[in-house]
Design an enzyme around this catalytic site. Structure first.
Site, PDB file in Angstrom:
ATOM      1  N   GLY A   1       0.775  -1.247   0.000  1.00  0.00           N
ATOM      2  CA  GLY A   1       0.000   0.000   0.000  1.00  0.00           C
ATOM      3  C   GLY A   1       0.798   1.284   0.000  1.00  0.00           C
TER       4      GLY A   1
ATOM      5  CG  ASP B   1      -8.518  -0.232   9.736  1.00  0.00           C
ATOM      6  OD1 ASP B   1      -9.335   0.513  10.274  1.00  0.00           O
ATOM      7  OD2 ASP B   1      -8.845  -1.294   9.161  1.00  0.00           O
TER       8      ASP B   1
ATOM      9  CE  LYS C   1     -10.793   3.097   7.477  1.00  0.00           C
ATOM     10  NZ  LYS C   1     -11.168   1.780   6.875  1.00  0.00           N
TER      11      LYS C   1
ATOM     12  CG  PHE D   1     -12.503  -0.746   2.537  1.00  0.00           C
ATOM     13  CD1 PHE D   1     -11.705  -1.338   3.511  1.00  0.00           C
ATOM     14  CD2 PHE D   1     -12.144  -0.908   1.211  1.00  0.00           C
ATOM     15  CE1 PHE D   1     -10.583  -2.066   3.169  1.00  0.00           C
ATOM     16  CE2 PHE D   1     -11.029  -1.642   0.855  1.00  0.00           C
ATOM     17  CZ  PHE D   1     -10.245  -2.227   1.838  1.00  0.00           C
ATOM     18  CB  VAL D   2     -10.574   4.981   1.849  1.00  0.00           C
ATOM     19  CG1 VAL D   2     -11.616   5.736   2.662  1.00  0.00           C
ATOM     20  CG2 VAL D   2      -9.369   4.627   2.722  1.00  0.00           C
TER      21      VAL D   2
ATOM     22  CG  ASP E   1      -5.599  -3.535  -1.887  1.00  0.00           C
ATOM     23  OD1 ASP E   1      -5.163  -3.090  -0.805  1.00  0.00           O
ATOM     24  OD2 ASP E   1      -5.947  -4.721  -2.040  1.00  0.00           O
TER      25      ASP E   1
ATOM     26  NE  ARG F   1      -2.163  -2.854  -4.128  1.00  0.00           N
ATOM     27  CZ  ARG F   1      -2.229  -3.055  -2.804  1.00  0.00           C
ATOM     28  NH1 ARG F   1      -2.204  -2.027  -1.986  1.00  0.00           N
ATOM     29  NH2 ARG F   1      -2.333  -4.263  -2.319  1.00  0.00           N
TER      30      ARG F   1
HETATM   31  P1  IMP Z   1      -4.370  -2.480  10.341  1.00  0.00           P
HETATM   32  O1  IMP Z   1      -3.389  -3.585  10.609  1.00  0.00           O
HETATM   33  O2  IMP Z   1      -5.788  -2.889  10.635  1.00  0.00           O
HETATM   34  O3  IMP Z   1      -4.007  -1.166  10.996  1.00  0.00           O
HETATM   35  O4  IMP Z   1      -4.432  -2.253   8.802  1.00  0.00           O
HETATM   36  C1  IMP Z   1      -3.378  -1.910   8.096  1.00  0.00           C
HETATM   37  C2  IMP Z   1      -3.535  -2.330   6.658  1.00  0.00           C
HETATM   38  O5  IMP Z   1      -4.857  -2.724   6.297  1.00  0.00           O
HETATM   39  C3  IMP Z   1      -3.220  -1.152   5.796  1.00  0.00           C
HETATM   40  O6  IMP Z   1      -1.843  -1.103   5.533  1.00  0.00           O
HETATM   41  C4  IMP Z   1      -4.033  -1.422   4.568  1.00  0.00           C
HETATM   42  O7  IMP Z   1      -3.297  -2.226   3.685  1.00  0.00           O
HETATM   43  C5  IMP Z   1      -5.224  -2.181   5.045  1.00  0.00           C
HETATM   44  N1  IMP Z   1      -6.415  -1.305   5.201  1.00  0.00           N
HETATM   45  C6  IMP Z   1      -6.984  -0.908   6.343  1.00  0.00           C
HETATM   46  N2  IMP Z   1      -8.042  -0.105   6.116  1.00  0.00           N
HETATM   47  C7  IMP Z   1      -8.131   0.008   4.768  1.00  0.00           C
HETATM   48  C8  IMP Z   1      -9.023   0.738   3.888  1.00  0.00           C
HETATM   49  O8  IMP Z   1      -9.953   1.471   4.279  1.00  0.00           O
HETATM   50  N3  IMP Z   1      -8.791   0.589   2.567  1.00  0.00           N
HETATM   51  C9  IMP Z   1      -7.778  -0.178   2.063  1.00  0.00           C
HETATM   52  N4  IMP Z   1      -6.920  -0.851   2.839  1.00  0.00           N
HETATM   53  C10 IMP Z   1      -7.096  -0.770   4.181  1.00  0.00           C
HETATM   54 MG    MG Z   2      -0.974  -1.744   3.651  1.00  0.00          MG
END
Ligand code: IMP
Ligand code: MG
Length: 184
Positions: A48, A107, A135, A156-157, A163, A169
């Site tokens: 990402g 996230d 987020k 979800f963005v 992606d 992307r």
């Molecule tokens: P986390 O481990 O839940 O903090 O998520 C991190 C990863 O989840 C990010 O690096 C993204 O690849 C993916 N992710 C989380 N939220 C989104 C979203 O809204 N859109 C797309 N990818 C997301």
């Molecule tokens: Mg990522």
């Protein structure tokens, strides 16, 4: 806007190309002030980060190094599994280095919580977390970014590196997908 067959899947645009560009320049200036003369190592979290990373390192104009780490926590879904796997490990020694982790979005915090302790065990001198999007409403782990581009709502963005099922992307802005795209 350039012609694109992806635009029709977008419900709304949250951050335009122009807004993103301006914000990344501010973030680059901030990093320059913090890391001037420190020769930091930027570590981008694949996949990402790839667009944000390219823009951020050029905005910061720091004498620095660029490295990547690949992780996966999402299995083609919009929810985190909570289990983080390294899919591509660091190729260089980070011990004693000032590390700037570059993420697309913070996230649940599972990914960065894992990566922060991973890099601590590898002996990083300091770890600074930079994320394009934050987020905070969905946080499960006690992680806050040191520098964040924009706060986003619990939606979800996609775009600008982010992606859905590996698609979107390459959109130049950040937007929300139409609900029917998920149910296809
Ligand atoms: P986390 O481990 O839940 O903090 O998520 C991190 C990863 O989840 C990010 O690096 C993204 O690849 C993916 N992710 C989380 N939220 C989104 C979203 O809204 N859109 C797309 N990818 C997301
Ligand atoms: Mg990522």
């Amino acid at each position: 806007m350039a012609k694109s067959n992806m635009n029709q899947d977008i419900l709304k645009i949250l951050m335009s190309e122009e807004e993103i560009k301006n914000r990344i320049q501010e973030m680059g200036d901030e990093l320059y002030d913090r890391f001037e003369n420190k020769n930091p190592m930027f570590v981008g979290v694949l996949n990402g980060c790839f667009i944000f990373m390219a823009d951020l390192v050029r905005a910061a104009q720091l004498k620095s190094e660029v490295e990547f780490i690949g992780v996966s926590s999402y299995k083609n879904a919009t929810k985190s599994s909570g289990v983080v796997q390294i899919t591509r490990d660091l190729q260089r020694d980070i011990s004693g280095r000032d590390i700037i982790i570059v993420e697309d979005i913070l996230d649940s915090g599972n990914t960065l919580h894992f990566l922060k302790s991973y890099m601590e065990t590898k002996g990083a001198a300091s770890i600074t977390i930079v994320t394009l999007l934050d987020k905070p409403s969905r946080r499960e782990k006690p992680i806050t970014p040191d520098l964040a581009g924009f706060e986003v709502p619990d939606e979800f963005v996609v775009g600008y590196g982010l992606d859905y099922c590996q698609q979107y992307r390459n959109m130049p802005y950040i937007g929300v997908l139409k609900p029917e795209v998920y149910s296809k």
